[in-house]
Design a protein around this motif. Structure first.
Motif, PDB file in Angstrom:
ATOM      1  N   TRP A 103       0.834  -1.204   0.000  1.00 14.43           N
ATOM      2  CA  TRP A 103       0.000   0.000   0.000  1.00 14.43           C
ATOM      3  C   TRP A 103       0.876   1.264   0.000  1.00 14.43           C
ATOM      4  CZ3 TRP A 103      -5.439   0.812   0.753  1.00 14.43           C
ATOM      5  CH2 TRP A 103      -6.212  -0.365   0.770  1.00 14.43           C
ATOM      6  N   ALA A 104       0.406   2.260  -0.757  1.00  8.63           N
ATOM      7  CA  ALA A 104       1.060   3.575  -0.711  1.00  8.63           C
ATOM      8  C   ALA A 104       0.319   4.477   0.271  1.00  8.63           C
ATOM      9  CB  ALA A 104       1.057   4.220  -2.090  1.00  8.63           C
ATOM     10  N   VAL A 105       1.075   5.102   1.166  1.00 13.22           N
ATOM     11  CA  VAL A 105       0.520   6.100   2.081  1.00 13.22           C
ATOM     12  C   VAL A 105       1.109   7.445   1.674  1.00 13.22           C
ATOM     13  CG1 VAL A 105       0.495   6.926   4.457  1.00 13.22           C
ATOM     14  CG2 VAL A 105       0.220   4.476   3.968  1.00 13.22           C
ATOM     15  N   VAL A 106       0.241   8.402   1.394  1.00 18.39           N
ATOM     16  CA  VAL A 106       0.711   9.695   0.894  1.00 18.39           C
ATOM     17  C   VAL A 106       0.270  10.807   1.840  1.00 18.39           C
ATOM     18  CG1 VAL A 106       0.548  11.347  -1.004  1.00 18.39           C
ATOM     19  CG2 VAL A 106       0.762   8.899  -1.485  1.00 18.39           C
ATOM     20  N   GLY A 165      -1.718  -0.256  -7.635  1.00 16.92           N
ATOM     21  CA  GLY A 165      -3.105  -0.403  -8.076  1.00 16.92           C
ATOM     22  C   GLY A 165      -4.008   0.516  -7.268  1.00 16.92           C
ATOM     23  N   ASP A 166      -5.043  -0.060  -6.651  1.00 14.92           N
ATOM     24  CA  ASP A 166      -6.002   0.721  -5.867  1.00 14.92           C
ATOM     25  C   ASP A 166      -5.572   0.934  -4.426  1.00 14.92           C
ATOM     26  OD1 ASP A 166      -7.831   1.305  -7.716  1.00 14.92           O
ATOM     27  OD2 ASP A 166      -9.291  -0.237  -7.145  1.00 14.92           O
ATOM     28  N   ARG A 167      -4.448   0.386  -4.023  1.00 15.73           N
ATOM     29  CA  ARG A 167      -4.076   0.398  -2.599  1.00 15.73           C
ATOM     30  C   ARG A 167      -3.344   1.698  -2.255  1.00 15.73           C
ATOM     31  NH1 ARG A 167      -2.951  -4.337  -4.793  1.00 15.73           N
ATOM     32  NH2 ARG A 167      -0.717  -3.953  -4.774  1.00 15.73           N
ATOM     33  N   PHE A 168      -4.125   2.764  -2.211  1.00 18.70           N
ATOM     34  CA  PHE A 168      -3.603   4.124  -2.130  1.00 18.70           C
ATOM     35  C   PHE A 168      -4.354   4.839  -1.019  1.00 18.70           C
ATOM     36  CE2 PHE A 168      -3.136   8.519  -3.645  1.00 18.70           C
ATOM     37  CZ  PHE A 168      -1.854   8.534  -4.154  1.00 18.70           C
ATOM     38  N   LEU A 169      -3.621   5.433  -0.088  1.00 21.12           N
ATOM     39  CA  LEU A 169      -4.245   6.103   1.050  1.00 21.12           C
ATOM     40  C   LEU A 169      -3.617   7.489   1.210  1.00 21.12           C
ATOM     41  CD1 LEU A 169      -6.367   5.212   3.152  1.00 21.12           C
ATOM     42  CD2 LEU A 169      -4.480   4.396   4.585  1.00 21.12           C
ATOM     43  N   VAL A 170      -4.423   8.542   1.048  1.00 18.29           N
ATOM     44  CA  VAL A 170      -3.933   9.911   1.250  1.00 18.29           C
ATOM     45  C   VAL A 170      -4.311  10.347   2.662  1.00 18.29           C
ATOM     46  CG1 VAL A 170      -3.962  12.281   0.407  1.00 18.29           C
ATOM     47  CG2 VAL A 170      -4.429  10.400  -1.166  1.00 18.29           C
ATOM     48  N   VAL A 171      -3.351  10.914   3.378  1.00 20.89           N
ATOM     49  CA  VAL A 171      -3.659  11.483   4.694  1.00 20.89           C
ATOM     50  C   VAL A 171      -3.507  12.994   4.563  1.00 20.89           C
ATOM     51  CG1 VAL A 171      -3.233  11.363   7.160  1.00 20.89           C
ATOM     52  CG2 VAL A 171      -2.524   9.464   5.682  1.00 20.89           C
ATOM     53  N   THR A 172      -4.619  13.700   4.745  1.00 21.94           N
ATOM     54  CA  THR A 172      -4.545  15.152   4.545  1.00 21.94           C
ATOM     55  C   THR A 172      -5.421  15.863   5.563  1.00 21.94           C
ATOM     56  OG1 THR A 172      -4.599  16.862   2.814  1.00 21.94           O
ATOM     57  CG2 THR A 172      -6.473  15.350   2.885  1.00 21.94           C
ATOM     58  N   GLY A 173      -5.310  17.186   5.600  1.00 21.61           N
ATOM     59  CA  GLY A 173      -6.135  17.961   6.525  1.00 21.61           C
ATOM     60  C   GLY A 173      -7.580  17.996   6.049  1.00 21.61           C
ATOM     61  N   ASP A 174      -8.496  18.112   7.019  1.00 25.28           N
ATOM     62  CA  ASP A 174      -9.918  18.241   6.684  1.00 25.28           C
ATOM     63  C   ASP A 174     -10.136  19.311   5.621  1.00 25.28           C
ATOM     64  OD1 ASP A 174     -11.805  16.549   7.642  1.00 25.28           O
ATOM     65  OD2 ASP A 174     -12.087  17.578   9.566  1.00 25.28           O
ATOM     66  N   ILE A 188       1.148   9.285   9.518  1.00 22.14           N
ATOM     67  CA  ILE A 188       1.556   7.994   8.949  1.00 22.14           C
ATOM     68  C   ILE A 188       1.152   6.853   9.892  1.00 22.14           C
ATOM     69  CG2 ILE A 188       3.563   6.636   8.216  1.00 22.14           C
ATOM     70  CD1 ILE A 188       4.851   9.372   7.414  1.00 22.14           C
ATOM     71  N   GLY A 189       1.194   7.148  11.197  1.00 23.98           N
ATOM     72  CA  GLY A 189       0.790   6.128  12.169  1.00 23.98           C
ATOM     73  C   GLY A 189      -0.688   5.776  12.033  1.00 23.98           C
ATOM     74  N   LEU A 190      -1.536   6.790  11.812  1.00 27.34           N
ATOM     75  CA  LEU A 190      -2.963   6.506  11.635  1.00 27.34           C
ATOM     76  C   LEU A 190      -3.169   5.638  10.387  1.00 27.34           C
ATOM     77  CD1 LEU A 190      -5.904   6.873  12.472  1.00 27.34           C
ATOM     78  CD2 LEU A 190      -5.968   8.946  11.043  1.00 27.34           C
ATOM     79  N   ALA A 191      -2.448   6.005   9.320  1.00 30.02           N
ATOM     80  CA  ALA A 191      -2.550   5.192   8.101  1.00 30.02           C
ATOM     81  C   ALA A 191      -2.121   3.751   8.387  1.00 30.02           C
ATOM     82  CB  ALA A 191      -1.688   5.805   6.990  1.00 30.02           C
ATOM     83  N   ALA A 249      -2.269   2.134  11.204  1.00 29.88           N
ATOM     84  CA  ALA A 249      -3.277   1.453  12.022  1.00 29.88           C
ATOM     85  C   ALA A 249      -4.476   1.041  11.171  1.00 29.88           C
ATOM     86  CB  ALA A 249      -3.705   2.369  13.167  1.00 29.88           C
ATOM     87  N   VAL A 250      -4.864   1.920  10.263  1.00 27.01           N
ATOM     88  CA  VAL A 250      -5.988   1.602   9.371  1.00 27.01           C
ATOM     89  C   VAL A 250      -5.608   0.430   8.463  1.00 27.01           C
ATOM     90  CG1 VAL A 250      -7.305   2.472   7.390  1.00 27.01           C
ATOM     91  CG2 VAL A 250      -7.037   3.897   9.450  1.00 27.01           C
ATOM     92  N   LEU A 251      -4.370   0.473   7.939  1.00 27.49           N
ATOM     93  CA  LEU A 251      -3.941  -0.587   7.012  1.00 27.49           C
ATOM     94  C   LEU A 251      -3.719  -1.919   7.736  1.00 27.49           C
ATOM     95  CD1 LEU A 251      -1.526   1.338   4.597  1.00 27.49           C
ATOM     96  CD2 LEU A 251      -3.932   0.695   4.261  1.00 27.49           C
ATOM     97  N   GLU A 252      -3.310  -1.829   8.986  1.00 28.38           N
ATOM     98  CA  GLU A 252      -3.145  -3.058   9.770  1.00 28.38           C
ATOM     99  C   GLU A 252      -4.484  -3.804   9.843  1.00 28.38           C
ATOM    100  OE1 GLU A 252      -2.548  -2.584  14.114  1.00 28.38           O
ATOM    101  OE2 GLU A 252      -0.808  -3.898  13.897  1.00 28.38           O
ATOM    102  N   ARG A 253      -5.550  -3.046  10.051  1.00 19.57           N
ATOM    103  CA  ARG A 253      -6.883  -3.662  10.127  1.00 19.57           C
ATOM    104  C   ARG A 253      -7.348  -4.143   8.764  1.00 19.57           C
ATOM    105  NH1 ARG A 253      -9.243  -3.314  14.911  1.00 19.57           N
ATOM    106  NH2 ARG A 253     -11.210  -4.038  14.002  1.00 19.57           N
ATOM    107  N   ARG A 254      -6.877  -3.494   7.699  1.00 16.18           N
ATOM    108  CA  ARG A 254      -7.281  -3.921   6.354  1.00 16.18           C
ATOM    109  C   ARG A 254      -6.445  -5.105   5.874  1.00 16.18           C
ATOM    110  NH1 ARG A 254      -8.192   1.747   2.885  1.00 16.18           N
ATOM    111  NH2 ARG A 254      -9.555   2.758   4.413  1.00 16.18           N
TER     112      ARG A 254
END
Lengths: 359, 359
Positions: free
Chosen positions: B10-13, B57-66, B97-100, B102-107
């Motif tokens: 997975w990519a975390v951006v 592929g689709d395994r892409f997670l962006v972490v950004t401000g609201d 990155i830590g939140l990402a 944790a989310v990916l660990e569950r996925r």
């Protein structure tokens, strides 16, 4: 000393010339004379009017292009009727000043003086004194030019070579000749002699004398001008055939050669604001960043030069010396004081690209 | 070589950071990653997405401000649901990155890699190769960082001090330590040894390994992140108490000290576009004036540097070397490449003046 009105003396103010080296501030549609270039709250034209008012009262004649008639009227709302002569097209200074002379000859003016609408003068009392000296000599039939005391060896101006003083007007000296813009070394030689002054195009003369001097060189030109003054309806018919020639070449140079021109000294502080370098010099100190306009929107970090904020946007400048930044709603210029002369090249390039909306 | 998809990777951006040295282009409301800084027609965020797509592929997670969720969605319209994690407030890179993780660990993600949204990479194939090498080592439990091959002795980056290669992953070398931004002379010594690389914040790791490494340093931090991932409704409750700390300090440095970090070489051409000097370097040749935007409105006479026309107005530049001109609808910046770092001082001054509308 306060300026004293000179009876029978008329001011003629040619208001023309876009001044491409002041682009994007000055443009054909909005030339230099309509702008407040000194931050005084008054345009150069208005300052010219303010300066001449105490000397001439209501005897004020602006010669400008048809396109600028409305703007001139808007800026000088106290002008009496008939104080604006509108040229159908620009035909250089002889036609403009000559037409004013012909009109004033019919109005019975004793003496007139021509003063550009876009020059800056520092000491208005000394200016009034010089005009009074010039008018006194002009009444005796001389073509008088006010010679600006040069402050440096400028290659940007024509020079007046002065000779011996007149017995009857000790402030006035005979003009040996007018010389074209010299190189800097030649200008330095001129300054070293102490006998040269800058030619700022300030001619003081009886209207009839001016027209008669012109007639000696080009009888039809003088005749056409007098015909237009007699029958203003013929302006459209005759204007287009008037020669495009500067008053210097048409009258002042041949008259000087004939020994009929004198000069009085103008030590009042003068600037024709030829480009942004002159403007920066005029407004500021070398070590500072001068702001012409709303200083609140300009943020400077270790920079010197001239910033003209003119679009309401914030302008931030960091670490540039002698920079020139002119910000207008549709065009931005960034250059240096040293290269300020070359701004005309941008105007030429824009014209070539068909962007006359910007020039 | 064409990039090959890495199964389970997975990519975390992390997409944050205003980049005040790129003002007035980059601002808090419109940060650097949303801008097309290379003239490619794609923003840096979009280029990051394009570069990672073939790998994940689709395994892409962006972490950004609201505040940027809408802009990110607008630029990446092919993103699947759940591909954006929105932070209520910025709390530095460990939380993001830590939140990402944790989310990916569950996925059930096997490996993840973090890649900033606002970096430029020249050779995408070499990049994909480095990511594949990193992912292979990460599967074996290493925290892997991609170490950028330094091209000059930059004082602007942290460095990775690398040691011996791993037997089982010859492309990977043990990380002796991470070192803070050095002085130029120290950076020169680093380069001379051939054992130092730039730290670009590209960490490749199993999500569980990352969270467990964090737990060793700060058990509550890791626990809170896992709690949010388990119950997203607790984000508002827990987010505000997460420490503001960079992932380098929170995890990478202590893990390196414990001998649990390796680095793989990144020789793919990398730039974090830190200021307008870097941008000029990236885009242009020194002897030319580089234009980022509509070249038709820019008129250059004997000038070099970088011009960013962004307001539709004509921009004219005469006789300046290495100048930087950035024109936007509400703010204009004029500086030099040499002083580009100091643009942040303008942003600070504007904030002090209450002009947060511009910063």
């Amino acid at each position: 000393m306060v300026a004293v009105e000179i009876p029978g003396f008329w001011a003629v103010v040619p208001a023309g010339g876009a001044g491409t080296r002041l682009w994007p501030l000055s443009r054909s549609a909005s030339p230099k004379f309509l702008h407040d270039l000194t931050g005084s709250g008054r345009s150069l034209l208005q300052q010219t009017y303010d300066r001449l008012g105490p000397i001439v009262g209501d005897r004020f004649l602006v010669v400008t292009g048809d396109a600028h008639r409305e703007a001139v009227t808007g800026q000088l709302d106290a002008l009496p009727a008939g104080a604006i002569l509108a040229e159908p097209t620009a035909r250089d200074s002889m036609a403009a000043i000559g037409l004013a002379a012909a009109v004033l000859e019919r109005r019975g003016a004793e003496v007139m003086g021509s003063f550009a609408a876009d020059h800056v003068i520092t000491d208005e009392d000394l200016f009034a004194r010089a005009v009074a000296d010039a008018a006194a000599a002009a009444r005796d039939g001389w073509l008088v030019t006010i010679g600006i005391e040069p402050t440096f060896a400028s290659p940007a101006f024509g020079y007046i070579h002065q000779g011996e003083p007149l017995d009857e007007h000790p402030a006035a000296r005979r003009v040996v000749e007018f010389v074209e813009k010299p190189s800097v070394p030649v200008a330095e030689e001129y300054l070293a002699t102490g006998r040269y002054r800058w030619n700022a195009g300030m001619f003081v003369v009886r209207p009839t004398v001016l027209l008669d001097l012109l007639a000696e060189q080009d009888a039809q030109f003088a005749g056409d001008l007098r015909a237009i003054a007699a029958e203003p309806g013929r302006l459209g018919e005759l204007w287009g055939r008037l020669p495009r020639i500067a008053i210097d070449h048409a009258v002042a140079e041949p008259a000087a050669a004939a020994g009929r021109v004198v000069t009085v000294p103008g030590g009042f502080g003068w600037d024709d604001v030829g480009d942004f370098d002159s403007l920066a010099e005029l407004l500021g100190k070398d070590e500072e960043c001068t702001i012409l306009g709303d200083a609140d929107v300009v943020h400077v970090l270790q920079a010197t030069g001239l910033v003209v904020p003119g679009s309401g946007r914030v302008v931030a400048v960091v670490g540039l010396d002698d920079v020139v930044i002119v910000d207008t709603p549709d065009a931005l210029l960034v250059t240096t004081r040293e290269r300020a002369q070359d701004v005309k090249g941008i105007v030429a390039a824009l014209k070539e690209k068909g962007r006359t909306d910007l020039t």
